[in-house]
Design a protein around this motif. Sequence first.
Motif, PDB file in Angstrom:
ATOM      1  N   UNK A   1       1.842  -1.131   2.570  1.00  9.00           N
ATOM      2  CA  UNK A   1       3.215  -0.729   2.376  1.00  9.00           C
ATOM      3  C   UNK A   1       3.914   0.036   1.153  1.00  9.00           C
ATOM      4  N   UNK A   2       2.919  -0.798   0.282  1.00  9.98           N
ATOM      5  CA  UNK A   2       3.242  -0.355  -1.317  1.00  9.98           C
ATOM      6  C   UNK A   2       1.937   0.551  -2.593  1.00  9.98           C
ATOM      7  N   UNK A   3       2.894   1.614  -2.357  1.00  7.22           N
ATOM      8  CA  UNK A   3       2.684   2.622  -3.532  1.00  7.22           C
ATOM      9  C   UNK A   3       2.802   2.281  -5.486  1.00  7.22           C
TER      10      UNK A   3
ATOM     11  N   UNK B   1       5.104 -11.164  -5.189  1.00  7.18           N
ATOM     12  CA  UNK B   1       5.464  -9.929  -5.471  1.00  7.18           C
ATOM     13  C   UNK B   1       5.059  -9.115  -5.902  1.00  7.18           C
ATOM     14  N   UNK B   2       4.194  -9.425  -6.389  1.00  2.15           N
ATOM     15  CA  UNK B   2       2.736  -8.732  -7.044  1.00  2.15           C
ATOM     16  C   UNK B   2       1.742  -8.185  -6.215  1.00  2.15           C
TER      17      UNK B   2
ATOM     18  N   UNK C   1       1.994   9.850   4.761  1.00  2.00           N
ATOM     19  CA  UNK C   1       2.795  10.115   6.471  1.00  2.00           C
ATOM     20  C   UNK C   1       4.084   8.799   6.855  1.00  2.00           C
ATOM     21  N   UNK C   2       4.332   7.761   5.861  1.00  2.00           N
ATOM     22  CA  UNK C   2       4.525   6.990   6.075  1.00  2.00           C
ATOM     23  C   UNK C   2       5.226   6.488   4.841  1.00  2.00           C
ATOM     24  N   UNK C   3       7.213   5.730   4.699  1.00  2.00           N
ATOM     25  CA  UNK C   3       7.192   5.455   4.063  1.00  2.00           C
ATOM     26  C   UNK C   3       6.966   4.089   3.091  1.00  2.00           C
ATOM     27  N   UNK C   4       6.824   3.861   1.973  1.00  2.00           N
ATOM     28  CA  UNK C   4       6.836   3.144   1.696  1.00  2.00           C
ATOM     29  C   UNK C   4       7.179   2.660   0.096  1.00  2.00           C
ATOM     30  N   UNK C   5       7.264   1.131  -0.521  1.00  2.00           N
ATOM     31  CA  UNK C   5       8.024   0.910  -1.616  1.00  2.00           C
ATOM     32  C   UNK C   5       7.401   1.657  -3.243  1.00  2.00           C
ATOM     33  N   UNK C   6       7.830   1.895  -3.945  1.00  2.00           N
ATOM     34  CA  UNK C   6       7.507   2.329  -5.163  1.00  2.00           C
ATOM     35  C   UNK C   6       7.272   1.360  -6.372  1.00  2.00           C
ATOM     36  N   UNK C   7       5.571   1.295  -6.916  1.00  2.00           N
ATOM     37  CA  UNK C   7       5.940  -0.204  -7.769  1.00  2.00           C
ATOM     38  C   UNK C   7       4.700   0.742  -8.991  1.00  2.00           C
TER      39      UNK C   7
END
Length: 815
Positions: A587-589, A740-741, A650-656
């Motif tokens: 879930x994290x991009x 977090x990481x 196709x999915x919403x993901x948080x940007x990192x």
Amino acid sequence: MKRGLLSLLILASTTIFAQNIKVIDMETSFAIQNINVKSVNGKLTFHTNERGIINIRNFRKKDTLVFSHPNYETYRITKRQIIKNKYVVEMLKKYQKLDNVILSVSRTKNKKKSIAKQVKVIDRIETKKIMPGTSADLLEKSGDIVVQKTQGGAGSPIIRGLEANRVLLVVDGIRLNNAISRTGHLHTAITLSPLILQRTEVIYGPSSIYGSDALGGVINFYTKTPTINSYKKLTGGIIGRYASANNETTFNANATISQLSWASSFDFSFSDFGDIRMGSNRIHGYKNWGVVDKYSLNTNRYYRATANINTDKTLQPQTAYQQKDFFNKTVIDLGKHNELLFNTQLNLNSSINRFDKLTQQTDSGELKYAEWRYGPSQRLLFSPQLLLHFDKKWLKKANIILAYQDINESRIHRKFSSLDQEHQEENVKVLSFNADFNTHFKNKSVFSYGLESTYNKVQSKAYSKTLIVDGHSIIGSVQGPPVPTRYPDGGSTYMNFAAYGNYRYHLSNKSNINAGVRYTQTYVRVKWIDNTFINLPYNDNELANYAFTGDLSYIFSPKNWKISALASSGFRSPNVDDIGKIREKKGKVTVPNIYLKPEYAYNGEMNITRFFNHQKFSVSAGGYFSYLYHYITRDKFSLQPGVTDILYDGEWAETYANVNSGDARIYGGSFTINGKLSKRITLESGVFYTKGRMIDADRPMPSIPPLYGNSTLTYKYKNFESSLMYRFMLDKPVEEYDVIGGIDNLDESPFNPSSGTYAGFPKWHIFNLYGTYHLNKNFSVYLAIENIFDVHYKEFASAVSAPGRNFKVQLISKL
């Protein structure tokens, strides 16, 4: 007359053969060939034959003979004493003494007593004994290094709380780290077969001599080199190995040709690693931790819309893979001690399933991925090398290395809810040049200096296939929707140039000082063409960085002591992976960040060693402190002001992104015991402690293992050897994980339903038993029982559980 002549000939031949002596190994009593035997003045020089025999009739009784060999301690003895010893000379292998030679610290040979850095040496004998499946396993089973494993074909070494592209891997003087060596976990170590290694050296802490990436340390792999003009012109052998925990079968065939002015060695290895069976003794108390309840049966040819139930709860499906390795090294004598070498290495891995992805579940508890694997990979290395000797004031030896590497890797994944199979493919071509020079002066000081340059070209492409299925069969595919590339689709380059110098000065017989400095210039260029998936504010970017790094050490060695102090610095310049990668994890991009700056490490350490029993036994203690400036870590990142998530796959993901989080600190220490307890018993033991924290971000650093250690007791008698190894690791409080990481993989630790949180990786301890028996000089049997009590555990930050009770057998036959 004829009888008199015959008697004279018999007497002469008897006298000649009566002066034949035999040189044998002190421990095994096996004959040693190619021992160099010379007079003190060097006027007479001979070599033992394949039976360890040499005739010494040309020496006088009062003469002192010098026996030498690369693998044995140099031995001096008079001819008169040899006769008293019944014409037998026993030699002691170097690995049995503590003061061995170190090759890697200043890129030239040094005695260990003249080096301040902490160095771990694993020789070929130790490698054979512990029977590692991969070179990553070799590092792990040495006991001094923590190795993280995400899947079956994996192994990411952690040195002093740093791993992946903060640890530099080198083989035969050539950097294995490249432009896409990533943060997090990096499994390059498995691409080098342990069966071709002569020795492995691990340097702890920043190393200015090696430049970028050498923050946590340097792992130097040295492959075996054939001997020119050996008495035996053609040698060979086969190795067979089986391990029960993953049904590993390994086969190796090797041959060496030795002629008057050249020699060539060939190796071919094949390994078939099956699914890993975990331990069943759950001393940690978590009944279902690590158990795989269901798994995907989907392959390139087989389709199944639902997961399969796993009836064997100790088996970890989808951890099997295969590996092939080819190796050749040819040495040509150019005269006057000069040599030309050609080094060829080819590693081919089959597809390797990404275990943590294939066990990832959706919110409804179903498996998310039907397929997620690394595609078949290749690492090709070809390197010519010149070893030159000179008689100049500023130049005694030169080692010039050219190298070409071609690396292919890919990622293939498909969700259970889709027929679209996504492919990402990368190719990295690396050209490198190293020139290392050294000289020595009358005051016993040594000066080494050199140049290094590398050029990396990265090509990245991506596409998808929509599968056509008929029942459970995949009968074809059509072009699928577009997918993003992992790295910039317009191509990327990464270059560096460096120059270094290192000076060691002997102040006295008890002390010396060492100083080194290196200048490194790096340049990276990335270019994006397609902005369909992520709209970047930039399409083409260049970064240029430079750094001066150095080290200064002092060693004081009074009788039976060694006290050393060291100050050093290192840096890591962002590469293509750091600034240009796009990838998704849970879930994290991770998105590109072209504003990333280099990170620096400033290190201080002190080590104290007390020797006993004529330096055959030692007790050491050491501590270090590292301050990291502009520390790079993964954190939340906005490509555009106020936008913290994107629609990806196709999915919403948080940007990192990889960002400079400010400063950080790492500190720790070690306590080791090493050496002979008696003529036949040796002990090696160590305990290692590491702590780390990001200062500005005020959160724990990733990759910091809890307290761990090992102890190995070895018994040797003639041609038999047995070792009992104990390894342990304590648990780590949840608040000390970098959540977090996500690199620490806290979510791979046990889940506590009552608190609704993860508990962290539990403590563990295991026992391993190894045995070796040399039937004769041509045939040896190696046996082992690893994890004797079948304990269930995971190495720190690992997704896959470690093997349970593991029976291993290895047969080595020399032809």
